[in-house]
Design an enzyme around this catalytic site. Structure first.
Site, PDB file in Angstrom:
ATOM      1  N   ASP A  98     -10.394  -9.175  -9.409  1.00  0.00           N
ATOM      2  CA  ASP A  98     -10.154  -7.823  -8.885  1.00  0.00           C
ATOM      3  C   ASP A  98      -8.943  -7.853  -7.949  1.00  0.00           C
ATOM      4  O   ASP A  98      -8.894  -8.687  -7.045  1.00  0.00           O
ATOM      5  CB  ASP A  98     -11.413  -7.360  -8.143  1.00  0.00           C
ATOM      6  CG  ASP A  98     -11.433  -5.859  -7.877  1.00  0.00           C
ATOM      7  OD1 ASP A  98     -10.362  -5.287  -7.598  1.00  0.00           O
ATOM      8  OD2 ASP A  98     -12.526  -5.257  -7.932  1.00  0.00           O
ATOM      9  N   HIS A 100      -7.748  -5.005  -6.273  1.00  0.00           N
ATOM     10  CA  HIS A 100      -7.715  -3.888  -5.321  1.00  0.00           C
ATOM     11  C   HIS A 100      -7.890  -4.383  -3.888  1.00  0.00           C
ATOM     12  O   HIS A 100      -8.881  -5.067  -3.603  1.00  0.00           O
ATOM     13  CB  HIS A 100      -8.824  -2.892  -5.670  1.00  0.00           C
ATOM     14  CG  HIS A 100      -8.658  -2.289  -7.028  1.00  0.00           C
ATOM     15  ND1 HIS A 100      -9.184  -2.864  -8.160  1.00  0.00           N
ATOM     16  CD2 HIS A 100      -7.996  -1.170  -7.431  1.00  0.00           C
ATOM     17  CE1 HIS A 100      -8.866  -2.114  -9.207  1.00  0.00           C
ATOM     18  NE2 HIS A 100      -8.141  -1.080  -8.806  1.00  0.00           N
ATOM     19  N   SER A 151     -16.864  -6.138 -10.919  1.00  0.00           N
ATOM     20  CA  SER A 151     -16.922  -6.867  -9.643  1.00  0.00           C
ATOM     21  C   SER A 151     -18.323  -6.847  -9.041  1.00  0.00           C
ATOM     22  O   SER A 151     -18.698  -7.754  -8.289  1.00  0.00           O
ATOM     23  CB  SER A 151     -15.927  -6.279  -8.643  1.00  0.00           C
ATOM     24  OG  SER A 151     -14.622  -6.414  -9.145  1.00  0.00           O
TER      25      SER A 151
HETATM   26 CO1  B1M Z   1      -7.436   0.564 -10.104  1.00  0.00          CO
HETATM   27  N1  B1M Z   1      -9.167   1.218 -10.711  1.00  0.00           N
HETATM   28  N2  B1M Z   1      -7.268  -0.532 -11.683  1.00  0.00           N
HETATM   29  N3  B1M Z   1      -5.693   0.122  -9.413  1.00  0.00           N
HETATM   30  N4  B1M Z   1      -7.676   1.936  -8.825  1.00  0.00           N
HETATM   31  C1  B1M Z   1      -9.926   2.072  -9.782  1.00  0.00           C
HETATM   32  C2  B1M Z   1     -10.870   1.255  -8.926  1.00  0.00           C
HETATM   33  C3  B1M Z   1     -10.697   3.017 -10.805  1.00  0.00           C
HETATM   34  C4  B1M Z   1     -12.023   3.583 -10.265  1.00  0.00           C
HETATM   35  C5  B1M Z   1      -9.745   4.144 -11.222  1.00  0.00           C
HETATM   36  C6  B1M Z   1     -10.369   5.148 -12.179  1.00  0.00           C
HETATM   37  O1  B1M Z   1     -10.591   4.830 -13.324  1.00  0.00           O
HETATM   38  N5  B1M Z   1     -10.632   6.362 -11.717  1.00  0.00           N
HETATM   39  C7  B1M Z   1     -10.892   2.061 -12.045  1.00  0.00           C
HETATM   40  C8  B1M Z   1     -12.169   1.204 -12.073  1.00  0.00           C
HETATM   41  C9  B1M Z   1     -13.131   1.657 -13.137  1.00  0.00           C
HETATM   42  C10 B1M Z   1     -14.272   0.738 -13.343  1.00  0.00           C
HETATM   43  O2  B1M Z   1     -14.321  -0.422 -13.048  1.00  0.00           O
HETATM   44  N6  B1M Z   1     -15.265   1.330 -13.933  1.00  0.00           N
HETATM   45  C11 B1M Z   1      -9.655   1.204 -11.940  1.00  0.00           C
HETATM   46  C12 B1M Z   1      -9.106   0.449 -13.020  1.00  0.00           C
HETATM   47  C13 B1M Z   1      -9.743   0.670 -14.367  1.00  0.00           C
HETATM   48  C14 B1M Z   1      -8.021  -0.430 -12.847  1.00  0.00           C
HETATM   49  C15 B1M Z   1      -7.410  -1.370 -13.918  1.00  0.00           C
HETATM   50  C16 B1M Z   1      -8.420  -2.099 -14.811  1.00  0.00           C
HETATM   51  C17 B1M Z   1      -6.435  -0.520 -14.755  1.00  0.00           C
HETATM   52  C18 B1M Z   1      -5.793  -1.246 -15.905  1.00  0.00           C
HETATM   53  O3  B1M Z   1      -5.190  -2.269 -15.754  1.00  0.00           O
HETATM   54  N7  B1M Z   1      -5.931  -0.634 -17.045  1.00  0.00           N
HETATM   55  C19 B1M Z   1      -6.606  -2.350 -13.041  1.00  0.00           C
HETATM   56  C20 B1M Z   1      -7.502  -3.506 -12.590  1.00  0.00           C
HETATM   57  C21 B1M Z   1      -6.748  -4.702 -12.181  1.00  0.00           C
HETATM   58  C22 B1M Z   1      -7.704  -5.755 -11.622  1.00  0.00           C
HETATM   59  O4  B1M Z   1      -8.282  -5.579 -10.566  1.00  0.00           O
HETATM   60  N8  B1M Z   1      -7.863  -6.840 -12.363  1.00  0.00           N
HETATM   61  C23 B1M Z   1      -6.311  -1.493 -11.836  1.00  0.00           C
HETATM   62  C24 B1M Z   1      -5.179  -1.646 -11.051  1.00  0.00           C
HETATM   63  C25 B1M Z   1      -4.872  -0.831  -9.945  1.00  0.00           C
HETATM   64  C26 B1M Z   1      -3.538  -0.891  -9.199  1.00  0.00           C
HETATM   65  C27 B1M Z   1      -2.959  -2.298  -9.094  1.00  0.00           C
HETATM   66  C28 B1M Z   1      -2.541   0.007  -9.882  1.00  0.00           C
HETATM   67  C29 B1M Z   1      -3.936  -0.217  -7.833  1.00  0.00           C
HETATM   68  C30 B1M Z   1      -4.425  -1.230  -6.774  1.00  0.00           C
HETATM   69  C31 B1M Z   1      -3.355  -1.591  -5.767  1.00  0.00           C
HETATM   70  C32 B1M Z   1      -3.938  -2.378  -4.627  1.00  0.00           C
HETATM   71  O5  B1M Z   1      -5.060  -2.250  -4.211  1.00  0.00           O
HETATM   72  N9  B1M Z   1      -3.100  -3.216  -4.086  1.00  0.00           N
HETATM   73  C33 B1M Z   1      -5.158   0.606  -8.256  1.00  0.00           C
HETATM   74  C34 B1M Z   1      -5.663   1.693  -7.493  1.00  0.00           C
HETATM   75  C35 B1M Z   1      -4.824   2.125  -6.325  1.00  0.00           C
HETATM   76  C36 B1M Z   1      -6.892   2.345  -7.808  1.00  0.00           C
HETATM   77  C37 B1M Z   1      -7.522   3.596  -7.191  1.00  0.00           C
HETATM   78  C38 B1M Z   1      -6.766   4.793  -7.744  1.00  0.00           C
HETATM   79  C39 B1M Z   1      -7.526   3.702  -5.676  1.00  0.00           C
HETATM   80  C40 B1M Z   1      -8.149   2.529  -4.941  1.00  0.00           C
HETATM   81  C41 B1M Z   1      -7.853   2.604  -3.471  1.00  0.00           C
HETATM   82  O6  B1M Z   1      -7.016   1.868  -2.958  1.00  0.00           O
HETATM   83  N10 B1M Z   1      -8.509   3.536  -2.758  1.00  0.00           N
HETATM   84  C42 B1M Z   1      -9.006   3.477  -7.708  1.00  0.00           C
HETATM   85  C43 B1M Z   1      -9.728   4.792  -7.796  1.00  0.00           C
HETATM   86  C44 B1M Z   1     -10.967   4.868  -6.918  1.00  0.00           C
HETATM   87  O7  B1M Z   1     -11.268   3.988  -6.129  1.00  0.00           O
HETATM   88  N11 B1M Z   1     -11.714   5.897  -7.076  1.00  0.00           N
HETATM   89  C45 B1M Z   1      -8.858   2.585  -8.880  1.00  0.00           C
HETATM   90  C46 B1M Z   1      -8.327   3.704  -1.322  1.00  0.00           C
HETATM   91  C47 B1M Z   1      -9.167   2.655  -0.581  1.00  0.00           C
HETATM   92  C48 B1M Z   1      -9.020   2.827   0.914  1.00  0.00           C
HETATM   93  O8  B1M Z   1     -10.505   2.873  -0.935  1.00  0.00           O
HETATM   94  O9  B1M Z   1     -10.816   0.501  -1.774  1.00  0.00           O
HETATM   95  O10 B1M Z   1     -12.646   2.242  -2.052  1.00  0.00           O
HETATM   96  P1  B1M Z   1     -11.525   1.685  -1.273  1.00  0.00           P
HETATM   97  O11 B1M Z   1     -12.052   1.261   0.165  1.00  0.00           O
HETATM   98  C49 B1M Z   1     -12.894   2.065   0.951  1.00  0.00           C
HETATM   99  C50 B1M Z   1     -14.377   1.766   0.777  1.00  0.00           C
HETATM  100  O12 B1M Z   1     -14.726   1.463  -0.551  1.00  0.00           O
HETATM  101  C51 B1M Z   1     -14.648   0.683   1.757  1.00  0.00           C
HETATM  102  O13 B1M Z   1     -13.751   0.951   2.823  1.00  0.00           O
HETATM  103  C52 B1M Z   1     -12.621   1.700   2.376  1.00  0.00           C
HETATM  104  C53 B1M Z   1     -12.490   2.976   3.190  1.00  0.00           C
HETATM  105  O14 B1M Z   1     -12.552   2.778   4.551  1.00  0.00           O
HETATM  106  N12 B1M Z   1     -14.488  -0.720   1.413  1.00  0.00           N
HETATM  107  C54 B1M Z   1     -15.139  -1.691   2.099  1.00  0.00           C
HETATM  108  C55 B1M Z   1     -13.734  -1.323   0.467  1.00  0.00           C
HETATM  109  N13 B1M Z   1     -13.893  -2.645   0.515  1.00  0.00           N
HETATM  110  C56 B1M Z   1     -14.742  -2.903   1.519  1.00  0.00           C
HETATM  111  C57 B1M Z   1     -15.253  -4.106   1.992  1.00  0.00           C
HETATM  112  C58 B1M Z   1     -16.153  -4.052   3.046  1.00  0.00           C
HETATM  113  C59 B1M Z   1     -16.517  -2.845   3.623  1.00  0.00           C
HETATM  114  C60 B1M Z   1     -16.030  -1.651   3.149  1.00  0.00           C
HETATM  115  O15 B1M Z   1     -16.687  -5.143   3.577  1.00  0.00           O
HETATM  116  C61 B1M Z   1     -16.422  -6.398   3.030  1.00  0.00           C
END
Ligand code: B1M
Length: 215
Positions: A98, A100, A151
């Site tokens: 992963d 992200h 994950s």
């Molecule tokens: Co990706 N991605 N992505 N992506 N991406 C998601 C997660 C996805 C939901 C988008 C969608 O389809 N709507 C989807 C997953 C679907 C699934 O698994 N069912 C997805 C996918 C499919 C993918 C790829 C597979 C796409 C592809 O290649 N075809 C690929 C995967 C690559 C891999 O991991 N092997 C991929 C790639 C990417 C980018 C590289 C382009 C980029 C990541 C860049 C980076 O992080 N450096 C990216 C992004 C940006 C997203 C979305 C749009 C936004 C994520 C984000 O940064 N949100 C995302 C959509 C979504 O999440 N709904 C998506 C903002 C961030 C602050 O939120 O990380 O949730 P988040 O963190 C929150 C809480 O969750 C929590 O605190 C934060 C807020 O305060 N939290 C924690 C997080 N971690 C924590 C740990 C803790 C405590 C709290 O303690 C340990």
């Protein structure tokens, strides 16, 4: 557009030109953390929705993520902080497979700005690397982040591995990321892990969990 709407649009459009100026102007009106929570994260949510519904292609998601990271990096030095450390030590990693890391890095900022030491080992970390770093740095808790549905399966395997190495009693685990739910972590995974496993829905809940663990 009004300033804060423009900032949000910059995230959605992946538009970096003029970002610093808008963030400077924004900080005249509210705290850096409020800008992240109220404006920038809203932009990332729109990006996720557009991508999920096929209206945005991956390279544009990446651009948005880069603008988000640049914005957080610009705001971070301006945040109120107690970075004295010493309240406890948290290891942070995004799990194997992963990439992200925006959420994980926000947890790092919030927790380390509030008196904890954080060892952030980055993305795509296999359980061996997580355990090794935890032991080396003598951390008090392990935090794993992951946004992909797959994950959540890796996290379960990781907890089982920690059980089998006899590390469950030693390390409370905090899990976060968009694919998890509180029920999955605190009921299903709680039955798997022989130690303490908790869900944090956001970075602040992560901080509160650390406060409870270290109390
Ligand atoms: Co990706 N991605 N992505 N992506 N991406 C998601 C997660 C996805 C939901 C988008 C969608 O389809 N709507 C989807 C997953 C679907 C699934 O698994 N069912 C997805 C996918 C499919 C993918 C790829 C597979 C796409 C592809 O290649 N075809 C690929 C995967 C690559 C891999 O991991 N092997 C991929 C790639 C990417 C980018 C590289 C382009 C980029 C990541 C860049 C980076 O992080 N450096 C990216 C992004 C940006 C997203 C979305 C749009 C936004 C994520 C984000 O940064 N949100 C995302 C959509 C979504 O999440 N709904 C998506 C903002 C961030 C602050 O939120 O990380 O949730 P988040 O963190 C929150 C809480 O969750 C929590 O605190 C934060 C807020 O305060 N939290 C924690 C997080 N971690 C924590 C740990 C803790 C405590 C709290 O303690 C340990």
């Amino acid at each position: 557009l009004p300033l804060f709407e423009r900032l949000q649009k910059r995230i959605i459009d992946g538009e970096r030109n003029g970002l610093e100026e808008d963030l400077e102007a924004g900080m005249q009106e509210k705290a850096p953390l409020a800008i992240i929570n109220e404006d920038l994260l809203g932009g990332m949510k729109v990006v996720g929705d557009l991508f999920g519904s096929g209206q945005m292609q991956l390279p544009f998601v990446l651009q948005s993520a880069e603008v988000m990271k640049a914005a957080v990096a610009y705001l971070e030095p301006h945040m109120e902080k107690d970075d004295s450390g010493g309240k406890g030590k948290l290891l942070l990693a995004t799990v194997k497979g992963d990439v992200h890391d925006i959420g994980k890095n926000l947890v790092d900022i919030i927790v380390s700005n509030n008196g904890y030491d954080v060892v952030n080992i980055g993305i795509k970390q296999p359980i061996n690397a997580i355990i090794e770093a935890a032991e080396e740095h003598k951390v008090d808790a392990i935090g794993m982040s992951g946004l992909l549905v797959k994950s959540t399966v890796i996290m379960k395997d990781n907890l089982q591995e920690m059980n089998s190495r006899g590390l469950a009693e030693k390390y409370p685990v905090m899990l976060g990321g968009a694919a998890l739910t509180r029920t999955f972590v605190e009921q299903d995974l709680d039955e798997v892990y022989e130690g303490d496993v908790r869900y944090a829905k956001d970075a602040f809940e992560g901080l509160h969990l650390m406060d409870r663990l270290m109390a």
